[in-house]
Design a protein around this motif. Sequence first.
Motif, mmCIF file in Angstrom:
data_model
loop_
_atom_site.group_PDB
_atom_site.id
_atom_site.type_symbol
_atom_site.label_atom_id
_atom_site.label_comp_id
_atom_site.label_asym_id
_atom_site.label_seq_id
_atom_site.Cartn_x
_atom_site.Cartn_y
_atom_site.Cartn_z
ATOM 1 N N ILE A 148 28.275 -40.928 -5.799
ATOM 2 C CA ILE A 148 27.816 -40.152 -4.641
ATOM 3 C C ILE A 148 26.778 -41.006 -3.954
ATOM 4 O O ILE A 148 26.970 -40.726 -2.674
ATOM 5 C CB ILE A 148 27.107 -38.840 -5.162
ATOM 6 C CG1 ILE A 148 28.386 -38.138 -5.873
ATOM 7 C CG2 ILE A 148 26.696 -38.095 -3.988
ATOM 8 C CD1 ILE A 148 29.483 -37.844 -5.374
ATOM 9 N N PRO A 149 25.820 -41.479 -4.430
ATOM 10 C CA PRO A 149 25.029 -42.486 -3.384
ATOM 11 C C PRO A 149 25.666 -43.333 -2.701
ATOM 12 O O PRO A 149 25.367 -43.658 -1.544
ATOM 13 C CB PRO A 149 23.816 -43.068 -4.527
ATOM 14 C CG PRO A 149 23.644 -42.120 -5.458
ATOM 15 C CD PRO A 149 25.206 -41.616 -5.688
ATOM 16 N N GLU A 150 26.730 -44.079 -3.245
ATOM 17 C CA GLU A 150 27.347 -45.066 -2.373
ATOM 18 C C GLU A 150 28.388 -44.445 -1.445
ATOM 19 O O GLU A 150 28.296 -44.906 -0.330
ATOM 20 C CB GLU A 150 28.402 -45.759 -3.400
ATOM 21 C CG GLU A 150 29.151 -46.902 -2.620
ATOM 22 C CD GLU A 150 30.109 -47.690 -3.775
ATOM 23 O OE1 GLU A 150 30.742 -48.534 -3.174
ATOM 24 O OE2 GLU A 150 29.844 -47.449 -4.744
ATOM 25 N N LEU A 151 28.917 -43.407 -1.845
ATOM 26 C CA LEU A 151 29.606 -42.645 -0.800
ATOM 27 C C LEU A 151 28.625 -42.056 0.288
ATOM 28 O O LEU A 151 29.277 -42.231 1.597
ATOM 29 C CB LEU A 151 30.273 -41.271 -1.509
ATOM 30 C CG LEU A 151 31.052 -40.506 -0.562
ATOM 31 C CD1 LEU A 151 32.203 -41.000 0.267
ATOM 32 C CD2 LEU A 151 31.490 -39.160 -1.284
ATOM 33 N N ILE A 152 27.636 -41.452 0.128
ATOM 34 C CA ILE A 152 26.511 -41.072 1.243
ATOM 35 C C ILE A 152 26.290 -42.285 1.995
ATOM 36 O O ILE A 152 26.312 -42.296 3.410
ATOM 37 C CB ILE A 152 25.494 -40.561 0.423
ATOM 38 C CG1 ILE A 152 25.912 -39.115 -0.027
ATOM 39 C CG2 ILE A 152 24.388 -40.396 1.655
ATOM 40 C CD1 ILE A 152 24.574 -38.448 -0.918
ATOM 41 N N ALA A 153 25.966 -43.411 1.439
ATOM 42 C CA ALA A 153 25.694 -44.711 2.325
ATOM 43 C C ALA A 153 26.793 -45.040 3.250
ATOM 44 O O ALA A 153 26.533 -45.443 4.246
ATOM 45 C CB ALA A 153 25.250 -45.850 1.239
ATOM 46 N N ARG A 154 27.990 -45.082 2.663
ATOM 47 C CA ARG A 154 29.149 -45.390 3.423
ATOM 48 C C ARG A 154 29.357 -44.541 4.662
ATOM 49 O O ARG A 154 29.624 -44.864 5.853
ATOM 50 C CB ARG A 154 30.528 -45.407 2.666
ATOM 51 C CG ARG A 154 30.497 -46.633 1.566
ATOM 52 C CD ARG A 154 31.599 -46.813 0.786
ATOM 53 N NE ARG A 154 31.707 -47.794 -0.185
ATOM 54 C CZ ARG A 154 32.575 -48.509 -0.486
ATOM 55 N NH1 ARG A 154 33.588 -48.552 0.169
ATOM 56 N NH2 ARG A 154 32.464 -49.533 -1.493
#
Length: 290
Positions: A148-154
């Motif tokens: 989820i953190p990676e998705l949010i960053a993208r």
Amino acid sequence: MPKAGIVTVVGKPNVGKSTLLNRIVGEKLSITSPKPQSTRDRVVGIRTSENSQMVILDTPGLLNPKYALQESMRSTALRALEEADVIVYVIDAGEGTPLPLAEAAGLRAAPRAAIITAFNKSDRLDSSSANVVAEDSVFVSALTGDGIPELIARVEARLPESPFLYPEDEVSAQPIRFFVGELVRETLLEQLHDEVPYSVAVQVEEYREDRSPLYIRAVIYVERDSQKAIIIGSKGAQIRRIGESARAKIEAFVSSRVYLDLWVKVLANWRKNADSLSRLGYQPATGKNK
């Protein structure tokens, strides 16, 4: 310069879109159920960080509609795609290569917004299978929070520069009445079976904050007398169980004691009637989004 924009979450029914919205926002806003097609209308969640704000639209699952309610659900999803600055296209990671979004949604052309494909339910895969295959794809588990953190960053990287669209402390743009009705409907999905949960609609007709406990009167609409009898149950036992469970959820949501007054009424064939849909708060499909 801060960033802000609309992030539309789309995908087939039952791929975990609602759980993903709840995970990103950090609060349960969308109801969840193992039963498909639990989301009927857009649900708006807001995630604000120091430099960005995501206004996230959870949408009904993309499907081929068979009656007026499903046409309304499809239309709601397509309108949300048109409004998006960023699209998160949610796929069940265990289902293999997905259709392109334009094909899955029945669009003539690809949406204008940036598309990030989120392969959800990655917790069900072995570690060797959960590898990101492209720059615009990410494996996530809305259930566990993995990825989820990676998705949010993208998503944040693709938001347009903009002042925040809502106050920083807000988590949704929808009224409490909407979520109260949804929590009652979630309880119906949990406790009813076969066709009955798909034949119910919930309308909150009274919400009295000036009373203690807070007084809520909600009407459960069904299509047939036989469905009404199932929801009420023998000597009212089923409706009491529904009320007890729904009240507990609502009290947790509003942080207050609640008196929940439930009624059951028949509105014949409401799912197939545009006037009935409008009466119940659904927007009938029209024009290109039908």
